[in-house]
Structure formats: structure tokens, C-alpha cells
Design an enzyme around this catalytic site. Structure first.
Site, PDB file in Angstrom:
ATOM      1  N   LYS A  99      30.875  22.925 -25.501  1.00  0.00           N
ATOM      2  CA  LYS A  99      31.865  23.214 -24.793  1.00  0.00           C
ATOM      3  C   LYS A  99      32.854  24.126 -24.886  1.00  0.00           C
ATOM      4  O   LYS A  99      33.234  25.299 -24.348  1.00  0.00           O
ATOM      5  CB  LYS A  99      32.325  21.799 -24.151  1.00  0.00           C
ATOM      6  CG  LYS A  99      31.192  20.864 -23.540  1.00  0.00           C
ATOM      7  CD  LYS A  99      30.955  20.502 -22.182  1.00  0.00           C
ATOM      8  CE  LYS A  99      29.941  19.811 -21.424  1.00  0.00           C
ATOM      9  NZ  LYS A  99      30.469  18.850 -20.930  1.00  0.00           N
ATOM     10  N   LYS A 107      17.783  23.843 -22.016  1.00  0.00           N
ATOM     11  CA  LYS A 107      17.471  23.159 -21.062  1.00  0.00           C
ATOM     12  C   LYS A 107      18.148  23.757 -19.703  1.00  0.00           C
ATOM     13  O   LYS A 107      18.315  24.884 -19.223  1.00  0.00           O
ATOM     14  CB  LYS A 107      19.153  21.988 -21.319  1.00  0.00           C
ATOM     15  CG  LYS A 107      18.707  20.412 -20.539  1.00  0.00           C
ATOM     16  CD  LYS A 107      20.136  19.785 -21.352  1.00  0.00           C
ATOM     17  CE  LYS A 107      19.939  18.989 -20.056  1.00  0.00           C
ATOM     18  NZ  LYS A 107      21.144  17.562 -20.429  1.00  0.00           N
ATOM     19  N   LYS A 146      23.484  24.084 -14.139  1.00  0.00           N
ATOM     20  CA  LYS A 146      22.832  24.748 -12.709  1.00  0.00           C
ATOM     21  C   LYS A 146      23.967  25.883 -13.355  1.00  0.00           C
ATOM     22  O   LYS A 146      24.612  26.792 -12.222  1.00  0.00           O
ATOM     23  CB  LYS A 146      24.482  23.359 -12.255  1.00  0.00           C
ATOM     24  CG  LYS A 146      25.382  22.996 -13.199  1.00  0.00           C
ATOM     25  CD  LYS A 146      25.768  22.091 -12.595  1.00  0.00           C
ATOM     26  CE  LYS A 146      26.141  20.447 -12.969  1.00  0.00           C
ATOM     27  NZ  LYS A 146      26.662  19.159 -13.370  1.00  0.00           N
TER      28      LYS A 146
END
Length: 337
Positions: A117, A200, A203
Site C-alpha cells: 500500500k 484479485k 474496487k
């Protein structure tokens, strides 16, 4: 794990926007199933985790309510389960600070999710993004949760939770926090993109066709499955036949997740079929399960005062469990109360 602990499940999802099929099959569907087992079930919108990266306040409020609507529409009963948003229960953050002093820098440095991240610019990431696994441990252990349903990508954080519990118990000579067990099961614990079976479902993917959103209507769900990427070969009868066929494996896993079957059972049923036959079967499964959820979510979002009332009541019930555990923790650590 000591048998003195009440069997209790805790899990949470970040309200960072846009529930997908991955959230449903990988988490929410299992949360609903666990309500029927002999557990106390506690489910949370982890809004304190969401702000480890900047959130627009109005959007965060909407996302938190929409996530709650998704939980309820999927079958989580606020009478059977404790359902609340994390920031209404300050004990999470209070225990999180204690665990910041228990967790070691080396442990947090090994967390792959922070590396993913923060990316190349890790010096610019928030301290919260680095330290949030200690707060996640507090989320779980403030309820003495014995079991946590987790996806593969959260397994490392649960290991950290177990390490923190063990170190706290050892440092203070107590058997106070349980060594929480992960619950990793089901065919579709990791749902992949409909455009690329090696990635994966997310969104944040720029292509809306890569995912099924929990707010999609029946026509959109069916269309996305029809257009999902596949290969030219028929479906195999044996699981080994899915090796090196990530898109085929993903669609079989999704079907298995909806039908409560193993991938092996699905292939026994559909082996030899072409995707032109299999996709309509999968679309029927997906529409039957997801379309009613999307309709109910829209209804709940029309009047969010009901959602707010449910969250407030859930927070009161959560605090009734959390407050005595925090008080005992403070006593063990040596805080004067």
C-alpha cells in the site's frame, strides 16, 4: 488456546467504498453462515482503519452506512450479531495504544500489506498505515475473540495478533488474551478479476467490468459474467485441468462459492461443457443471490436513520463486552483507575 474463553467471532471490513463480489464470497457470506454456529458474532465497519489513507468525510460517512446496508441485506441480523462502526467504541483505540507498546518494529516491518500500500514512497505513508496491524489486533482482542474469518491476504495480520497476545500474556505473566484461530475456508475466499484471473478482484481497478459490485442490478450482473474473460477450451472434469487456466479457475470457484460446493463437485457437474453453456448457469446463480441484496441495500440507503440507529445500538452492545476487558488490561499493565 485456553478453554476458558467464550467462543466468539470478530471480523471487520473497511468502509473505503464499493463492496464487490470478492467481499461477499470472501467475507460477508461466511459472516452470515457463522451466525448459525455456536459463536457470539461481532461484525464491524472499521472506519478508523479506512482513514490510514485520506478519506473525504462525506464519502466516508456514506460508505460506512452503505457497508452496514450490505451486511444487513446479505443476512446479518443485528439482533443475532453485534453490528457497529469501530469509531463508536473508543476501547478499540485505547487497547490499540497498549498494543503499540507490545508490538515490535521488526514485526511491523515484515507486513507485506504495508509494502504493497505504501509503494515506493513509504516515507510519505501515514504512521497509521504502518501501525494499523496493532489496532487490528486490538479490534479482535478487545472482545477476547477466539475465531476470525480471514482471507488469505489477512493471514499475516492474524499471525501478528497471535504474537501480540502471546507476548502480552508472557510479559505480564497472565493467560488473559486468547490465541485467536483463523477461519479460512470455502472455494472463493479469494475472488479474482473478471478481466484477468491472476489479479484479485478490486474496487480500485479502473475497469468496472473487472468486478461485480454489490450494488449492480440483475442485468448488469448477468452482462459482466457473459463478458468475463475465458479461454477457448471446454471445462475439465478434474481440478488438475484448471492448472494454468486462471480465468476458468476463477469462474469455477465463484460458482462453487454461490452453490456451497467444492470446485471438485462443480467440475463433476459441468466438466466437458463450453463456457457458452457454463456462463449462463453462473449468471443465474449470481443473479439469484446478489440481485435481492442490491435491491435491499438501495432500500436501506433511502433512509439512513434506521442504519444509524442499528449502529448506535450495536456500539452500546459492543462496549458492554469491550469495557470490562479494557479495564482488566489497564489493571494488568499497572494503570491507576
Amino acid at each position: 488456546m485456553s478453554s476458558a474463553f467464550t467462543p466468539r467471532v470478530f471480523s471487520g471490513i473497511q468502509p473505503s467504498g464499493g463492496l464487490t463480489l470478492g467481499n461477499y464470497l470472501g467475507a460477508i457470506k461466511r459472516f452470515v453462515d457463522m451466525q448459525a454456529d455456536d459463536f457470539e458474532t461481532i461484525y464491524c465497519m472499521v472506519d478508523l482503519h479506512a482513514i490510514t489513507v485520506w478519506q473525504d468525510p462525506e464519502v466516508l460517512r456514506r460508505n460506512t452506512r452503505e457497508l452496514c446496508a450490505g451486511f444487513i441485506a446479505s443476512g446479518i441480523d443485528p439482533e443475532k450479531s453485534i453490528l457497529f462502526n469501530q469509531s463508536q467504541v473508543p476501547e478499540h483505540a485505547q487497547l490499540g495504544w497498549i498494543f503499540n507498546t507490545v508490538a515490535r518494529m521488526g514485526w511491523l516491518n515484515r507486513m507485506t500489506q504495508f509494502k504493497d500500500k505504501a509503494g515506493k514512497n513509504r516515507e510519505n505513508a501515514s504512521v497509521g498505515l504502518f501501525a494499523y496491524p496493532a489496532l487490528m489486533a486490538a479490534d479482535i482482542l478487545i472482545y477476547h475473540a477466539t475465531h476470525v474469518p480471514v482471507g488469505e491476504d489477512q493471514k499475516q495480520h492474524l499471525e501478528l495478533t497471535r504474537d501480540i497476545a502471546a507476548k502480552f500474556n508472557h510479559d505480564y505473566g497472565v493467560d488473559f488474551f486468547p490465541i485467536t484461530e483463523p477461519v479460512i475456508e470455502g472455494a472463493a475466499t479469494r475472488v479474482m478479476s473478471l478481466r484477468d484471473g491472476s489479479k484479485k478482484m478490486s474496487k480500485s481497478d479502473p475497469s468496472d467490468m473487472s468486478r461485480i459490485n454489490m450494488t449492480d442490478d440483475a442485468d448488469m450482473i448477468a452482462q459482466k459474467i457473459r463478458k468475463a474473460r475465458t479461454d477457448p477450451d471446454a471445462l475439465p472434469s478434474e481440478i488438475k485441468g484448471l492448472d494454468d487456466r486462471p480465468e476458468a479457475r476463477n469462474l469455477v470457484n465463484i460458482y462453487a462459492g454461490f452453490a456451497d460446493l467444492s470446485p471438485e463437485q462443480v467440475l463433476a457437474e459441468v466438466g466437458g461443457k463450453q463456457f457458452s453453456e457454463f456462463k449462463p448457469m453462473l449468471a443465474d446463480q449470481a443473479v439469484a443471490k446478489l440481485a435481492p441484496i442490491s435491491i435491499e441495500m438501495a432500500r436501506l440507503m433511502e433512509d439512513t436513520s434506521e442504519i444509524d440507529r442499528i449502529l448506535h445500538r450495536g456500539a452500546e452492545r459492543a462496549r458492554a463486552v469491550a469495557a470490562p476487558i479494557l479495564k482488566q488490561t489497564y489493571d494488568i499493565v499497572g494503570m491507576v483507575s
